[in-house]
Design a protein around this motif. Structure first.
Motif, PDB file in Angstrom:
ATOM      1  N   HIS A 214       0.834  -1.205   0.000  1.00 36.20           N
ATOM      2  CA  HIS A 214       0.000   0.000   0.000  1.00 36.20           C
ATOM      3  C   HIS A 214       0.864   1.248   0.000  1.00 36.20           C
ATOM      4  O   HIS A 214       0.615   2.195  -0.755  1.00 36.20           O
ATOM      5  N   ASP A 215       1.896   1.262   0.851  1.00 38.40           N
ATOM      6  CA  ASP A 215       2.741   2.458   0.921  1.00 38.40           C
ATOM      7  C   ASP A 215       3.428   2.718  -0.416  1.00 38.40           C
ATOM      8  O   ASP A 215       3.554   3.859  -0.864  1.00 38.40           O
ATOM      9  N   ILE A 216       3.872   1.637  -1.070  1.00 39.11           N
ATOM     10  CA  ILE A 216       4.575   1.790  -2.344  1.00 39.11           C
ATOM     11  C   ILE A 216       3.618   2.249  -3.439  1.00 39.11           C
ATOM     12  O   ILE A 216       3.888   3.202  -4.185  1.00 39.11           O
ATOM     13  N   ALA A 305      18.228  -0.493  -9.325  1.00 41.36           N
ATOM     14  CA  ALA A 305      16.952  -0.220 -10.006  1.00 41.36           C
ATOM     15  C   ALA A 305      15.908  -1.281  -9.708  1.00 41.36           C
ATOM     16  O   ALA A 305      14.995  -1.502 -10.506  1.00 41.36           O
ATOM     17  N   LEU A 306      16.005  -1.937  -8.594  1.00 42.96           N
ATOM     18  CA  LEU A 306      15.014  -2.959  -8.254  1.00 42.96           C
ATOM     19  C   LEU A 306      13.664  -2.318  -7.971  1.00 42.96           C
ATOM     20  O   LEU A 306      13.593  -1.189  -7.452  1.00 42.96           O
ATOM     21  N   PRO A 307      12.578  -3.010  -8.287  1.00 39.26           N
ATOM     22  CA  PRO A 307      11.257  -2.517  -7.873  1.00 39.26           C
ATOM     23  C   PRO A 307      11.198  -2.359  -6.353  1.00 39.26           C
ATOM     24  O   PRO A 307      11.836  -3.117  -5.603  1.00 39.26           O
ATOM     25  N   ASP A 408      13.747  -1.841 -14.782  1.00 34.75           N
ATOM     26  CA  ASP A 408      12.880  -0.662 -14.783  1.00 34.75           C
ATOM     27  C   ASP A 408      12.153  -0.566 -13.470  1.00 34.75           C
ATOM     28  O   ASP A 408      11.724  -1.541 -12.894  1.00 34.75           O
ATOM     29  N   GLU A 409      11.970   0.645 -13.035  1.00 36.40           N
ATOM     30  CA  GLU A 409      11.171   0.894 -11.838  1.00 36.40           C
ATOM     31  C   GLU A 409       9.704   0.759 -12.175  1.00 36.40           C
ATOM     32  O   GLU A 409       9.276   1.084 -13.290  1.00 36.40           O
TER      33      GLU A 409
END
Length: 411
Positions: A214-216, A305-307, A408-409
């Protein structure tokens, strides 16, 4: 916040204490009853209890009730010692005086002892007890001094010896069966308790992951709302489209907040705090070192660059693994290795301690269950177990998927 396992473990402990108290009282009553029957046969009127009179020196008659009935008091705590002590008393009785071990008093003591040996000793100790006393049983029975139920007269015979063995063996086997059923019931209850703990841990970890998601997601939706609102305010021709994007993003943000309110634990802190990430593992390692656990942290590959979802999960898995090392490994050193291939993040936490950790018994936490749930969210896996040379290893693999593998983000 108390884990459900803590309450379950406390209830189990109270139940065990109550059961132990009842067992001690029952054993004391059984010992007193056995000693009383032997005392009547030695000092009173044996006919009242259907036993033959016990004759011998006064000191033997004085200690015989304690030698034969007294050991029943420890039949649960020391069943093998109880069995051997009773047969030592019978051997002494037959050696010092020409007595016949017959009647209700001796039947009560010997049958209760044989059952208790099978029911409360381990199978190995129960067999050892039978083997050690078999020569005494054979000699005393062959001399005609030991005859339990269904035996008549003082004449020794092979039938009397066999009948004596069979009766004692029958009560011993009954005890062994009760012991086996009790163990099976205990294992089933423990397995069910651990299964409930695992389910509770998985549910708790899912809720925690959902709150972090949720925060992300809320962050990215907020960015969309702000960008759409800013573009709309610029007065360009794409205003209606941007307005639609802004409204959709606001609606998604509201729905996400509602879902969070359903998932949030009442004991959770109300304030919003930044989610941890791989970049904070150095600080985590430092805090663990300060707690007394040497940690070597190695981070390799392109993890910048990790999600955000993966970033948080890597941190949480390492955090939980190091916490388990602190709790259960004893004096140890820990190695943390994090790497990335094109489409997978790998985590390995090892220690060289002497302890074992896992889901544990009730009340001891849910570390591995939560870490496995983290890995399962991404379709990955987590393997944990003892190392061949000592210590423990936790390995996790988090697939990034086709789109995320490019680094990619998440928009």
């Amino acid at each position: 916040m108390a884990w459900p396992g803590d309450t379950f473990g406390g209830m189990q402990a109270v139940g065990r204490l109550a059961g132990d108290d009842q067992g001690v009282l029952a054993d004391a009553g059984l010992g007193i009853a056995g000693a009383g029957l032997i005392a009547v046969a030695a000092w009173g009127s044996p006919r009242l209890i259907g036993s033959e009179a016990i004759v011998g020196p006064w000191w033997l008659l004085a200690v015989l009730p304690l030698l034969l009935g007294g050991p029943l008091v420890v039949r649960r705590r020391e069943p093998l010692l109880m069995w051997l002590a009773i047969w030592a008393g019978i051997a002494l009785l037959c050696l010092v005086a020409d007595n016949s071990v017959r009647g209700l008093a001796f039947m009560f003591v010997l049958f209760a002892a044989a059952y208790s040996l099978g029911a409360h000793a381990s199978l190995r100790h129960a067999v050892v007890g039978l083997v050690l006393t078999a020569p005494v049983v054979a000699v005393v029975s062959h001399r005609g001094e030991l005859a339990l139920a269904f035996s008549q007269g003082r004449q020794a015979s092979s039938a009397t010896v066999a009948l004596t063995f069979l009766q004692l063996l029958a009560f011993w086997l009954a005890g062994v069966l009760v012991h086996a059923r009790r163990q099976a019931a205990s294992l089933a209850a423990r397995s069910a308790a651990l299964q409930r703990q695992a389910e509770q841990a998985a549910a708790a970890e899912r809720a925690r992951i959902a709150r972090e998601l949720h925060d992300i997601v809320a962050h990215h939706l907020s960015v969309i709302v702000l960008q759409a609102a800013g573009a709309g305010a610029s007065g360009k021709s794409a205003g209606p489209v941007l307005e639609k994007i802004e409204n959709s993003a606001r609606q998604a943000l509201d729905e996400t907040s509602r879902l969070l309110n359903v998932l949030r634990d009442p004991d959770d802190e109300a304030e919003l705090t930044p989610q941890p990430a791989i970049g904070e593992l150095g600080a985590l390692a430092a805090s663990v070192r300060a707690a007394g656990l040497p940690v070597n942290l190695v981070i390799g590959g392109n993890l910048a660059a990790l999600p955000a979802v993966v970033d948080v999960s890597v941190y949480r898995i390492v955090q939980e693994a190091l916490t388990n090392v602190l709790k259960h490994a004893g004096p140890a050193r820990a190695e943390v290795t994090i790497g990335r291939e094109r489409d997978t993040v790998t985590i390995e936490v090892t220690d060289d301690g002497t302890g074992q950790y896992g889901n544990g018994s009730p009340g001891r936490g849910h570390g591995l269950a939560g870490m496995r749930e983290r890995a399962a969210v991404f379709g990955g896996e987590l393997v944990a177990g003892p190392r061949p040379g000592g210590g423990f290893t936790v390995r996790a693999r988090l697939p990034l998927g086709d789109r995320l593998s490019l680094g990619d983000e998440v928009p």
